[in-house]
Write a protein that holds these residues in place. Sequence first.
Motif, PDB file in Angstrom:
ATOM      1  N   GLU A  26       1.591 -47.258  18.856  1.00  0.00           N
ATOM      2  CA  GLU A  26       2.225 -47.325  17.541  1.00  0.00           C
ATOM      3  C   GLU A  26       2.161 -48.743  16.968  1.00  0.00           C
ATOM      4  O   GLU A  26       1.869 -48.935  15.787  1.00  0.00           O
ATOM      5  CB  GLU A  26       3.685 -46.862  17.617  1.00  0.00           C
ATOM      6  N   ILE A  27       2.429 -49.720  17.795  1.00  0.00           N
ATOM      7  CA  ILE A  27       2.399 -51.118  17.343  1.00  0.00           C
ATOM      8  C   ILE A  27       0.978 -51.532  17.009  1.00  0.00           C
ATOM      9  O   ILE A  27       0.738 -52.206  15.999  1.00  0.00           O
ATOM     10  CB  ILE A  27       3.037 -52.042  18.404  1.00  0.00           C
ATOM     11  N   ARG A  28      -0.012 -51.103  17.810  1.00  0.00           N
ATOM     12  CA  ARG A  28      -1.421 -51.401  17.512  1.00  0.00           C
ATOM     13  C   ARG A  28      -1.818 -50.810  16.165  1.00  0.00           C
ATOM     14  O   ARG A  28      -2.460 -51.468  15.345  1.00  0.00           O
ATOM     15  CB  ARG A  28      -2.340 -50.868  18.612  1.00  0.00           C
ATOM     16  N   LYS A  29      -1.428 -49.542  15.920  1.00  0.00           N
ATOM     17  CA  LYS A  29      -1.758 -48.897  14.645  1.00  0.00           C
ATOM     18  C   LYS A  29      -1.103 -49.640  13.478  1.00  0.00           C
ATOM     19  O   LYS A  29      -1.730 -49.844  12.442  1.00  0.00           O
ATOM     20  CB  LYS A  29      -1.311 -47.438  14.643  1.00  0.00           C
ATOM     21  N   PHE A  30       0.156 -50.026  13.656  1.00  0.00           N
ATOM     22  CA  PHE A  30       0.854 -50.736  12.594  1.00  0.00           C
ATOM     23  C   PHE A  30       0.152 -52.050  12.268  1.00  0.00           C
ATOM     24  O   PHE A  30      -0.072 -52.372  11.099  1.00  0.00           O
ATOM     25  CB  PHE A  30       2.312 -51.013  12.969  1.00  0.00           C
ATOM     26  N   ILE A  31      -0.196 -52.809  13.292  1.00  0.00           N
ATOM     27  CA  ILE A  31      -0.852 -54.106  13.085  1.00  0.00           C
ATOM     28  C   ILE A  31      -2.192 -53.906  12.388  1.00  0.00           C
ATOM     29  O   ILE A  31      -2.527 -54.622  11.434  1.00  0.00           O
ATOM     30  CB  ILE A  31      -1.009 -54.866  14.413  1.00  0.00           C
ATOM     31  N   LYS A  32      -2.964 -52.908  12.816  1.00  0.00           N
ATOM     32  CA  LYS A  32      -4.268 -52.629  12.200  1.00  0.00           C
ATOM     33  C   LYS A  32      -4.100 -52.274  10.723  1.00  0.00           C
ATOM     34  O   LYS A  32      -4.800 -52.803   9.859  1.00  0.00           O
ATOM     35  CB  LYS A  32      -4.959 -51.491  12.942  1.00  0.00           C
ATOM     36  N   GLU A  33      -3.152 -51.380  10.427  1.00  0.00           N
ATOM     37  CA  GLU A  33      -2.916 -50.971   9.042  1.00  0.00           C
ATOM     38  C   GLU A  33      -2.432 -52.142   8.188  1.00  0.00           C
ATOM     39  O   GLU A  33      -2.814 -52.278   7.032  1.00  0.00           O
ATOM     40  CB  GLU A  33      -1.909 -49.824   8.997  1.00  0.00           C
ATOM     41  N   ARG A  34      -1.585 -52.983   8.765  1.00  0.00           N
ATOM     42  CA  ARG A  34      -1.065 -54.128   8.014  1.00  0.00           C
ATOM     43  C   ARG A  34      -2.176 -55.121   7.704  1.00  0.00           C
ATOM     44  O   ARG A  34      -2.246 -55.677   6.601  1.00  0.00           O
ATOM     45  CB  ARG A  34       0.058 -54.810   8.798  1.00  0.00           C
ATOM     46  N   ILE A  35      -3.075 -55.355   8.658  1.00  0.00           N
ATOM     47  CA  ILE A  35      -4.211 -56.249   8.436  1.00  0.00           C
ATOM     48  C   ILE A  35      -5.103 -55.678   7.340  1.00  0.00           C
ATOM     49  O   ILE A  35      -5.532 -56.412   6.437  1.00  0.00           O
ATOM     50  CB  ILE A  35      -4.990 -56.488   9.743  1.00  0.00           C
ATOM     51  N   GLU A  36      -5.380 -54.377   7.385  1.00  0.00           N
ATOM     52  CA  GLU A  36      -6.203 -53.744   6.349  1.00  0.00           C
ATOM     53  C   GLU A  36      -5.546 -53.894   4.980  1.00  0.00           C
ATOM     54  O   GLU A  36      -6.221 -54.174   3.989  1.00  0.00           O
ATOM     55  CB  GLU A  36      -6.444 -52.273   6.677  1.00  0.00           C
ATOM     56  N   TYR A  37      -4.228 -53.719   4.914  1.00  0.00           N
ATOM     57  CA  TYR A  37      -3.495 -53.877   3.665  1.00  0.00           C
ATOM     58  C   TYR A  37      -3.626 -55.308   3.141  1.00  0.00           C
ATOM     59  O   TYR A  37      -3.907 -55.527   1.959  1.00  0.00           O
ATOM     60  CB  TYR A  37      -2.015 -53.525   3.874  1.00  0.00           C
ATOM     61  N   GLU A  38      -3.425 -56.281   4.016  1.00  0.00           N
ATOM     62  CA  GLU A  38      -3.500 -57.683   3.604  1.00  0.00           C
ATOM     63  C   GLU A  38      -4.917 -58.062   3.167  1.00  0.00           C
ATOM     64  O   GLU A  38      -5.095 -58.835   2.233  1.00  0.00           O
ATOM     65  CB  GLU A  38      -3.026 -58.608   4.727  1.00  0.00           C
ATOM     66  N   GLU A  39      -5.939 -57.488   3.832  1.00  0.00           N
ATOM     67  CA  GLU A  39      -7.319 -57.758   3.433  1.00  0.00           C
ATOM     68  C   GLU A  39      -7.603 -57.173   2.047  1.00  0.00           C
ATOM     69  O   GLU A  39      -8.238 -57.831   1.215  1.00  0.00           O
ATOM     70  CB  GLU A  39      -8.302 -57.183   4.461  1.00  0.00           C
ATOM     71  N   ARG A  40      -7.119 -55.954   1.792  1.00  0.00           N
ATOM     72  CA  ARG A  40      -7.304 -55.361   0.461  1.00  0.00           C
ATOM     73  C   ARG A  40      -6.586 -56.188  -0.598  1.00  0.00           C
ATOM     74  O   ARG A  40      -7.107 -56.411  -1.689  1.00  0.00           O
ATOM     75  CB  ARG A  40      -6.791 -53.918   0.443  1.00  0.00           C
ATOM     76  N   LYS A  41      -5.399 -56.628  -0.272  1.00  0.00           N
ATOM     77  CA  LYS A  41      -4.612 -57.438  -1.200  1.00  0.00           C
ATOM     78  C   LYS A  41      -5.341 -58.742  -1.519  1.00  0.00           C
ATOM     79  O   LYS A  41      -5.440 -59.138  -2.685  1.00  0.00           O
ATOM     80  CB  LYS A  41      -3.241 -57.725  -0.573  1.00  0.00           C
ATOM     81  N   ARG A  42      -5.883 -59.394  -0.497  1.00  0.00           N
ATOM     82  CA  ARG A  42      -6.621 -60.642  -0.684  1.00  0.00           C
ATOM     83  C   ARG A  42      -7.871 -60.412  -1.541  1.00  0.00           C
ATOM     84  O   ARG A  42      -8.168 -61.189  -2.444  1.00  0.00           O
ATOM     85  CB  ARG A  42      -7.015 -61.239   0.660  1.00  0.00           C
ATOM     86  N   THR A  43      -8.587 -59.322  -1.262  1.00  0.00           N
ATOM     87  CA  THR A  43      -9.784 -58.998  -2.035  1.00  0.00           C
ATOM     88  C   THR A  43      -9.436 -58.748  -3.492  1.00  0.00           C
ATOM     89  O   THR A  43     -10.139 -59.223  -4.395  1.00  0.00           O
ATOM     90  CB  THR A  43     -10.489 -57.762  -1.436  1.00  0.00           C
ATOM     91  N   LEU A  44      -8.361 -58.009  -3.739  1.00  0.00           N
ATOM     92  CA  LEU A  44      -7.921 -57.749  -5.101  1.00  0.00           C
ATOM     93  C   LEU A  44      -7.551 -59.044  -5.813  1.00  0.00           C
ATOM     94  O   LEU A  44      -7.911 -59.253  -6.975  1.00  0.00           O
ATOM     95  CB  LEU A  44      -6.744 -56.778  -5.111  1.00  0.00           C
TER      96      LEU A  44
END
Length: 74
Positions: A26-44
Amino acid sequence: MAVLSIRIPDELKEKMKEFDINWSEEIRKFIKERIEYEERKRTLEKALELLKNTPGSVERGFSARAVREDRDSN
């Protein structure tokens, strides 16, 4: 694979034991999803910055007029 250790309150750890959940996964999935979110945010943010610094090549209201004209022509 790297190891990450965290400290949590004892009460939280006891509550976690009540559930049949793979907390590591669960923690691995959360960290992965959060990184993906932050990468999308940075790209935007980068895209918006580029657009802000790019001179506008289309006049304001062009899109609405073009759509209206297209609808009227059919």
